[in-house]
Design a protein around this motif. Structure first.
Motif, PDB file in Angstrom:
ATOM      1  N   ILE A   3      -6.771 100.429  -7.383  1.00 51.84           N
ATOM      2  CA  ILE A   3      -6.109  99.738  -6.284  1.00 51.84           C
ATOM      3  C   ILE A   3      -6.758 100.187  -4.988  1.00 51.84           C
ATOM      4  O   ILE A   3      -6.776 101.376  -4.661  1.00 51.84           O
ATOM      5  CB  ILE A   3      -4.601 100.053  -6.259  1.00 51.84           C
ATOM      6  N   HIS A   4      -7.314  99.239  -4.232  1.00 55.19           N
ATOM      7  CA  HIS A   4      -8.005  99.552  -2.998  1.00 55.19           C
ATOM      8  C   HIS A   4      -7.033  99.491  -1.822  1.00 55.19           C
ATOM      9  O   HIS A   4      -5.974  98.860  -1.888  1.00 55.19           O
ATOM     10  CB  HIS A   4      -9.162  98.574  -2.777  1.00 55.19           C
ATOM     11  N   GLU A   5      -7.426 100.134  -0.722  1.00 55.25           N
ATOM     12  CA  GLU A   5      -6.572 100.146   0.468  1.00 55.25           C
ATOM     13  C   GLU A   5      -6.335  98.736   0.985  1.00 55.25           C
ATOM     14  O   GLU A   5      -5.254  98.429   1.508  1.00 55.25           O
ATOM     15  CB  GLU A   5      -7.215 101.013   1.553  1.00 55.25           C
ATOM     16  N   ALA A   6      -7.332  97.875   0.850  1.00 52.58           N
ATOM     17  CA  ALA A   6      -7.176  96.491   1.312  1.00 52.58           C
ATOM     18  C   ALA A   6      -6.068  95.778   0.544  1.00 52.58           C
ATOM     19  O   ALA A   6      -5.320  94.979   1.108  1.00 52.58           O
ATOM     20  CB  ALA A   6      -8.490  95.731   1.174  1.00 52.58           C
ATOM     21  N   SER A 141       4.125  94.499  13.930  1.00 46.14           N
ATOM     22  CA  SER A 141       3.659  95.751  14.530  1.00 46.14           C
ATOM     23  C   SER A 141       2.376  96.233  13.877  1.00 46.14           C
ATOM     24  O   SER A 141       1.465  96.735  14.555  1.00 46.14           O
ATOM     25  CB  SER A 141       4.747  96.822  14.412  1.00 46.14           C
ATOM     26  N   MET A 142       2.295  96.098  12.549  1.00 46.21           N
ATOM     27  CA  MET A 142       1.081  96.500  11.838  1.00 46.21           C
ATOM     28  C   MET A 142      -0.119  95.670  12.285  1.00 46.21           C
ATOM     29  O   MET A 142      -1.241  96.181  12.381  1.00 46.21           O
ATOM     30  CB  MET A 142       1.273  96.326  10.330  1.00 46.21           C
ATOM     31  N   TYR A 143       0.117  94.407  12.565  1.00 49.73           N
ATOM     32  CA  TYR A 143      -0.969  93.499  12.934  1.00 49.73           C
ATOM     33  C   TYR A 143      -1.486  93.795  14.346  1.00 49.73           C
ATOM     34  O   TYR A 143      -2.701  93.870  14.573  1.00 49.73           O
ATOM     35  CB  TYR A 143      -0.496  92.055  12.835  1.00 49.73           C
ATOM     36  N   HIS A 144      -0.574  93.968  15.288  1.00 46.84           N
ATOM     37  CA  HIS A 144      -0.973  94.131  16.685  1.00 46.84           C
ATOM     38  C   HIS A 144      -1.263  95.586  17.061  1.00 46.84           C
ATOM     39  O   HIS A 144      -1.940  95.836  18.060  1.00 46.84           O
ATOM     40  CB  HIS A 144       0.130  93.594  17.608  1.00 46.84           C
ATOM     41  N   GLY A 145      -0.729  96.534  16.291  1.00 45.53           N
ATOM     42  CA  GLY A 145      -0.881  97.940  16.662  1.00 45.53           C
ATOM     43  C   GLY A 145      -2.189  98.549  16.208  1.00 45.53           C
ATOM     44  O   GLY A 145      -2.885  98.018  15.335  1.00 45.53           O
ATOM     45  N   GLY A 154       1.270 105.156   7.120  1.00 42.88           N
ATOM     46  CA  GLY A 154       1.135 104.045   8.068  1.00 42.88           C
ATOM     47  C   GLY A 154      -0.292 103.607   8.273  1.00 42.88           C
ATOM     48  O   GLY A 154      -0.555 102.434   8.549  1.00 42.88           O
ATOM     49  N   SER A 155      -1.230 104.543   8.123  1.00 45.30           N
ATOM     50  CA  SER A 155      -2.645 104.216   8.340  1.00 45.30           C
ATOM     51  C   SER A 155      -3.175 103.216   7.317  1.00 45.30           C
ATOM     52  O   SER A 155      -4.213 102.593   7.535  1.00 45.30           O
ATOM     53  CB  SER A 155      -3.490 105.486   8.316  1.00 45.30           C
ATOM     54  N   LEU A 156      -2.471 103.076   6.193  1.00 47.84           N
ATOM     55  CA  LEU A 156      -2.890 102.112   5.171  1.00 47.84           C
ATOM     56  C   LEU A 156      -2.608 100.675   5.604  1.00 47.84           C
ATOM     57  O   LEU A 156      -3.177  99.730   5.045  1.00 47.84           O
ATOM     58  CB  LEU A 156      -2.171 102.397   3.853  1.00 47.84           C
ATOM     59  N   PHE A 157      -1.723 100.516   6.580  1.00 52.37           N
ATOM     60  CA  PHE A 157      -1.297  99.174   6.992  1.00 52.37           C
ATOM     61  C   PHE A 157      -1.651  98.841   8.439  1.00 52.37           C
ATOM     62  O   PHE A 157      -2.028  97.700   8.728  1.00 52.37           O
ATOM     63  CB  PHE A 157       0.229  99.032   6.833  1.00 52.37           C
ATOM     64  N   ILE A 158      -1.501  99.805   9.332  1.00 54.79           N
ATOM     65  CA  ILE A 158      -1.632  99.526  10.764  1.00 54.79           C
ATOM     66  C   ILE A 158      -3.042  99.062  11.101  1.00 54.79           C
ATOM     67  O   ILE A 158      -4.026  99.739  10.818  1.00 54.79           O
ATOM     68  CB  ILE A 158      -1.266 100.777  11.592  1.00 54.79           C
ATOM     69  N   HIS A 159      -3.100  97.883  11.710  1.00 58.36           N
ATOM     70  CA  HIS A 159      -4.351  97.253  12.141  1.00 58.36           C
ATOM     71  C   HIS A 159      -5.286  96.954  10.971  1.00 58.36           C
ATOM     72  O   HIS A 159      -6.493  96.803  11.153  1.00 58.36           O
ATOM     73  CB  HIS A 159      -5.075  98.123  13.169  1.00 58.36           C
ATOM     74  N   LYS A 160      -4.728  96.892   9.765  1.00 58.56           N
ATOM     75  CA  LYS A 160      -5.539  96.568   8.592  1.00 58.56           C
ATOM     76  C   LYS A 160      -5.102  95.265   7.930  1.00 58.56           C
ATOM     77  O   LYS A 160      -5.644  94.896   6.887  1.00 58.56           O
ATOM     78  CB  LYS A 160      -5.476  97.713   7.571  1.00 58.56           C
TER      79      LYS A 160
END
Length: 249
Positions: A3-6, A141-145, A154-160
């Protein structure tokens, strides 16, 4: 299969559906507890089940975030950001965090109790959507932050995540708003769909304000701040329902 981070980031598309399952759990809890306990106690039980279904993570994020915001400034912006980020990692909860949890739970309890005095549709739809709306604002928030640090959940989702995840989550939420028209149109208050539009627009711009604030204070977002956004969204949502139901014409 690895399972990749993407792939993990793309799962944010289904956060709203997870919220829907939680909302159905709250409805079932309200029904079963209501057959046995006093309405005031039922509200407390519903709130307890909701907190447990989230694992307490969002409340923990709210507490950590407010403790970090309350950290005393040293007058150096860069040093202050690092100090606040270090407070986020501290497992102890300080006075600001305890106060934030107290008011978050207290306002939600009082708001849900207040909503029982309105139309049944208003109460039950609010109970169903209470876990749903915060999941959507977390995706926004994940999209814009931007990430304040590279580690943490959170780093797996934020701005990804991309606009596709935001669009999919918004489409699901819009369908949830439309479903009552098929089954409960006779019980819906007037101008309910106007409220839904006002709700989404307000929540979107509040998210942008919170993101801007966190970026200035921390240099970005963390998983704790996503939890704080979720908690603040819940309180804001319930207060908006009460204000709209009381003052809409």
């Amino acid at each position: 299969m690895a399972i990749h981070e993407a792939d993990i980031a793309k799962s944010s598309s289904f956060f709203v559906l997870v919220g829907l399952l939680q909302g159905m759990l709250l409805l079932a809890t309200d029904y079963m507890a209501g057959r046995v306990f006093h309405p005031d106690l039922v509200t407390g039980i519903v709130l307890l089940i909701y907190v447990l279904s989230n694992g307490g993570f969002h409340l923990d994020g709210l507490a950590d975030t407010f403790d970090a915001i309350a950290a005393k400034s040293d007058g150096n912006p860069d040093a202050d950001r690092q100090k606040r980020l270090s407070v986020l990692k501290d497992p102890a909860t300080g006075p600001a965090g305890v106060t934030a949890i107290f008011f978050s739970l207290g306002l939600k309890y009082l708001s849900l109790n207040s909503l029982t005095n309105f139309l049944p549709f208003t109460y039950y739809s609010s109970l169903l959507l209470l876990p749903v709306i915060p999941k959507w604002t977390m995706v926004i928030s994940m999209y814009h932050g931007n990430r304040a640090r590279e580690d943490g959940l959170g780093s797996l989702f934020i701005h990804k995540i991309g606009w596709q995840e935001v669009a999919f989550a918004t489409m699901i939420l819009s369908l949830l708003f439309a479903l009552p028209q098929l089954f409960f149109s006779d019980y819906m208050p007037d101008k309910q769909y106007i409220f839904y539009v006002v709700l989404l627009v307000t929540m979107y711009f509040l998210c942008r304000v919170w993101i801007l604030f966190f970026h200035k204070r921390f240099g970005g977002l963390t998983g704790d701040m996503l939890g704080a956004v979720s908690e603040m969204t819940e309180v804001t949502f319930l207060l908006m329902v009460i204000l709209w139901s009381r003052f809409s014409i």
